[in-house]
Design an enzyme around this catalytic site. Structure first.
Site, PDB file in Angstrom:
ATOM      1  N   GLY A  11       0.825  -1.220   0.000  1.00 15.10           N
ATOM      2  CA  GLY A  11       0.000   0.000   0.000  1.00 15.10           C
ATOM      3  C   GLY A  11       0.850   1.256   0.000  1.00 15.10           C
ATOM      4  N   GLY A  15       0.966   1.436  -4.729  1.00 15.92           N
ATOM      5  CA  GLY A  15      -0.291   0.828  -4.270  1.00 15.92           C
ATOM      6  C   GLY A  15      -1.403   1.859  -4.106  1.00 15.92           C
ATOM      7  CG  ASP A  34       1.661  -1.974   3.407  1.00 10.20           C
ATOM      8  OD1 ASP A  34       2.024  -1.569   2.287  1.00 10.20           O
ATOM      9  OD2 ASP A  34       2.472  -2.140   4.369  1.00 10.20           O
ATOM     10  NE  ARG A  83      15.891   1.491  -9.674  1.00  6.14           N
ATOM     11  CZ  ARG A  83      16.342   1.932 -10.845  1.00  6.14           C
ATOM     12  NH1 ARG A  83      17.636   2.024 -11.065  1.00  6.14           N
ATOM     13  NH2 ARG A  83      15.497   2.288 -11.801  1.00  6.14           N
ATOM     14  CB  SER A 120       7.868  -6.141  -6.230  1.00  3.34           C
ATOM     15  OG  SER A 120       6.595  -6.022  -5.635  1.00  3.34           O
ATOM     16  CG  ASN A 121      12.062  -3.113  -9.917  1.00  2.37           C
ATOM     17  OD1 ASN A 121      11.922  -3.813 -10.914  1.00  2.37           O
ATOM     18  ND2 ASN A 121      11.966  -1.790  -9.939  1.00  2.37           N
ATOM     19  CG  HIS A 176      11.912  -3.295 -15.434  1.00  6.45           C
ATOM     20  ND1 HIS A 176      11.654  -2.197 -16.223  1.00  6.45           N
ATOM     21  CD2 HIS A 176      11.713  -2.879 -14.160  1.00  6.45           C
ATOM     22  CE1 HIS A 176      11.323  -1.175 -15.463  1.00  6.45           C
ATOM     23  NE2 HIS A 176      11.355  -1.559 -14.198  1.00  6.45           N
TER      24      HIS A 176
END
Ligand code: TXD
Length: 304
Positions: A11, A15, A34, A83, A120-121, A176
């Site tokens: 969230g 989100g 969350d 990041r 998400s990364n 990505h």
């Protein structure tokens, strides 16, 4: 007919925007999950209290309990750290893999029939992990990166040529990260190749190539450009809009052709890897991977 149900896991910045966009477009009832207590409840109350002005009739719920995502048609995952300036997406792997494992277990238990869109990364690794943990069929586990990267590329082309971005078509495929592949040869404005227009604008192929190369490089670094400017956190409006485009394609069975991170089983000569490729997105999730001849020429300006 019952409304669709969309659950958002995470969230935070993305989100919150996702929740608002779902409501504004009346995509369905929305649950925002969350681990932080009170925050998702507060955000959903905030959005719900403006339903009269924004004219939507959907239910919005914030929660800290996975049980509330039961019956979801679509789950969009943004849980995990973003990041900081100077970090690569891969630097997030250790911490976000732990989070993704937990999240995937929650989805598997409470929303076993859902389509899952991961944001998400590091994206490619997170989608792979979620597919492994849930065991969901690949057409139901999809990563969002290509829609955003492609839109960034389209924006840079539109700004360069002084045309509406709505008339620009260009795709970014592959991973990505630094390995993403903007497809130059097929980039066009209403069918007219971008490279041809750059040559006409600058009167030389060399200059056109230089300008295209700069746009390609900016596209590859576009996430980092925003991270650096924000100073704290990463892009959130654009990834949210991009994921909503994918969710809408599924919910409204639009058969959109969108660049998505999909599990390849032989397509493009690749087996068992998640890669960004053009996909037909409809009620069945990834209904088809659109293959086309891919060689160095398509990705390099000098092929022009
Ligand atoms: O295009 C793309 N794919 C991306 C991806 C573009 C930009 C940013 N992208 C990535 O999305 C970014 O690198 C992050 O990994 C995610 C989420 O980005 P966001 O900006 O929304 O991060 P926030 O604001 O920090 O929100 C993350 C939320 C935060 O509220 C945490 O409390 C929550 O995740 N969180 C969890 N939720 C559920 N379950 C667990 N375990 C959990 N841990 C943290």
């Amino acid at each position: 007919m019952a409304r669709a149900k969309i659950s958002l896991i995470g969230g935070g910045q993305i989100g919150g925007v996702l929740a608002q966009l779902c409501a504004l477009r009346e995509l369905g009832d929305v649950v925002l999950f969350d681990i932080v207590e009170g925050m998702p409840q507060g955000k959903m109350l905030d959005i719900a209290e403006v339903a009269r002005i924004d004219q939507f009739d959907v239910e919005l719920k914030g929660t800290n309990s996975y049980a509330d995502i039961a019956g979801s048609d679509i789950v969009i995952v943004t849980a995990g750290l973003p990041r900081k300036p100077g970090m690569s997406r891969d630097d997030l792997l250790g911490v976000n893999a732990k989070i993704m494992k937990q999240v995937s277990e929650g989805i598997k238990e409470f929303a076993p029939d859902s389509f899952v869109i991961i944001i998400s990364n590091p994206l490619d690794a997170m989608v792979t992990l979620c597919q492994k943990v849930t065991g969901f069929p690949p057409e139901r586990i999809i990563g969002q990166a290509g829609v955003l990267d492609s839109n960034r590329f389209c924006s840079f082309i539109a700004w360069e040529l002084g045309v509406s971005v709505r008339d620009v078509n260009a795709m970014v495929l592959g991973g990505h990260g630094d390995t993403m592949v903007p497809i130059i040869r097929y980039a066009n404005v209403n069918g007219i190749p971008v490279m041809e227009q750059l040559v006409r604008k600058y009167g030389s192929e060399a200059k056109a190539e230089e300008v295209m190369t700069a746009m390609v490089e900016r596209t590859k670094m576009a996430g980092g450009e925003v991270v650096k400017l924000l100073g704290n956190g990463s892009a959130f409006y654009s990834p949210a809009s991009s994921a909503i485009t994918m969710a809408e394609a599924i919910l409204r069975d639009q058969k959109r052709v969108l660049p998505c991170c999909a599990l390849l089983t032989g397509e493009f000569g690749v087996n068992n890897y998640y890669v960004g490729v053009p996909c037909v997105m409809g009620a069945g999730g990834i209904e088809k991977i659109v293959e086309f001849e891919l060689d160095d020429e398509i990705c390099q300006t000098s092929s022009f």
